[in-house]
Design an enzyme around this catalytic site. Structure first.
Site, PDB file in Angstrom:
ATOM      1  CB  SER A  15      -0.906   0.019   1.238  1.00 39.54           C
ATOM      2  OG  SER A  15      -1.533   1.276   1.412  1.00 39.54           O
ATOM      3  CE1 TYR A  33      -4.237  -1.626   4.976  1.00 40.65           C
ATOM      4  CE2 TYR A  33      -3.025   0.373   4.428  1.00 40.65           C
ATOM      5  CZ  TYR A  33      -3.667  -0.783   4.031  1.00 40.65           C
ATOM      6  OH  TYR A  33      -3.728  -1.119   2.696  1.00 40.65           O
ATOM      7  CD  GLU A  92      -2.696   5.311   3.995  1.00 38.66           C
ATOM      8  OE1 GLU A  92      -2.156   5.729   5.036  1.00 38.66           O
ATOM      9  OE2 GLU A  92      -3.552   5.952   3.357  1.00 38.66           O
TER      10      GLU A  92
END
Length: 308
Positions: free
Chosen positions: A113, A137, A115
């Site tokens: 990801s 996460y 992120e």
């Protein structure tokens, strides 16, 4: 992603076994190519359980494993950080260890990801950009990425990751802001609700369309050399732009219906992210063509079923 990936693999001649903690066959059957397809098998299983996962692998003897599992919501990860981190790490390790100890020829894909990059400082992130995660996460995803790379380099496995920026579709869950926006605009147009509450409207994201990103996943696994790739559009837009596009689709001015409230601000959030997909374009021939207006049409049910 799992729904579209299954569809892509079936069309390529694969037999697919899909695993979910909460198998919802109704959702899967919404994809016409999977409707009662003899080459799609759904299993209810928690991939954190290595014994059950190994038994499934022993039964089906896969040639490729695609890991899309683990906690997928950044917002939820702040509420339950232990689960967010552990689920992403443990499931990845379960898959990698099975391949290492029992069947080293299996090809492995890990969904990573954007992120993981954290706040990029306005510079589009590439495969060489350092990770700086700022959510549980992202910490879990960053670790899973590193594990995949380590097993590739240390054990010579075909193990690769796609560092994917935000990608949406009609199958996006209701807990995600993109679906909340499109659904909210529709409900307001139908006079079923009177306002939509959102968090920070000024965050910027690189938004793409899930079916195209799944095609990128497929290309990565067919690539001759195991490697990691950024999948992104290369463009960044404010959440406000997404809101405006959704409300315009329903003939509404978002300013009359949307309010920003601190309740939906995250404890830590990325101000702006943007990806540099030049490596995927150069080595895979992959280019993301769909943008926010196309995504809104799809999520509103007004875009033809994709054929990748």
């Amino acid at each position: 992603d799992g729904l579209y990936l299954s569809s892509r693999l079936v069309r390529a001649g694969y037999r697919v076994v899909g695993v979910s903690r909460n198998t919802k066959e109704r959702n899967v059957r919404e994809l016409p190519v999977l409707d009662k397809h003899e080459n799609v098998n759904l299993r209810h299983l928690d991939a954190q359980d290595s014994l059950k996962l190994n038994a499934l692998f022993d039964e089906w003897k896969p040639v490729e494993i695609y890991n899309l599992a683990g906690e997928s919501s950044v917002a939820e990860s702040f509420k339950n950080p232990m689960y967010a981190v552990n689920s992403n790490i443990k499931i990845t390790l379960n898959c990698l260890e099975y391949i290492r100890t029992r069947s080293p020829d299996i090809k492995f894909f890990n969904a990573s990801s954007s992120e993981c990059f954290g706040n990029q400082g306005g510079v589009p992130a590439s495969e060489t950009t350092p990770f700086c995660p700022i959510s549980p996460y992202a910490v879990g995803k960053a670790c899973a990425y590193s594990l995949t790379k380590t097993y590739r380099e240390v054990y010579g496995m075909f193990a690769c990751s796609a560092i994917m920026f935000n990608h949406e579709s009609r199958f996006r869950g209701s807990q995600f802001v993109s679906q909340k926006i499109v659904s909210g605009a529709r409900l307001i147009s139908e006079k079923r609700i009177s306002q939509l509450e959102l968090g920070n409207l000024n965050i910027e994201r690189d938004w793409g369309w899930a079916p195209e990103y799944v095609d990128g996943i497929f290309r990565i696994m067919q690539h001759g050399i195991a490697d990691d790739f950024v999948l992104a559009t290369g463009e960044s837009n404010k959440l406000l732009t997404f809101v405006d596009a959704a409300f315009r689709y329903y003939g509404l001015n978002w300013k009359n219906w949307v309010i920003s409230t601190d309740q939906y601000f995250r404890p830590a959030d990325i101000e702006k992210n943007c990806g540099n997909p030049s490596k995927a374009r150069r080595e895979l021939g992959w280019v993301a063509k769909y943008r926010i207006s196309d995504i809104v049409k799809d999520m509103a049910g007004d875009l033809a079923e994709p054929v990748i």
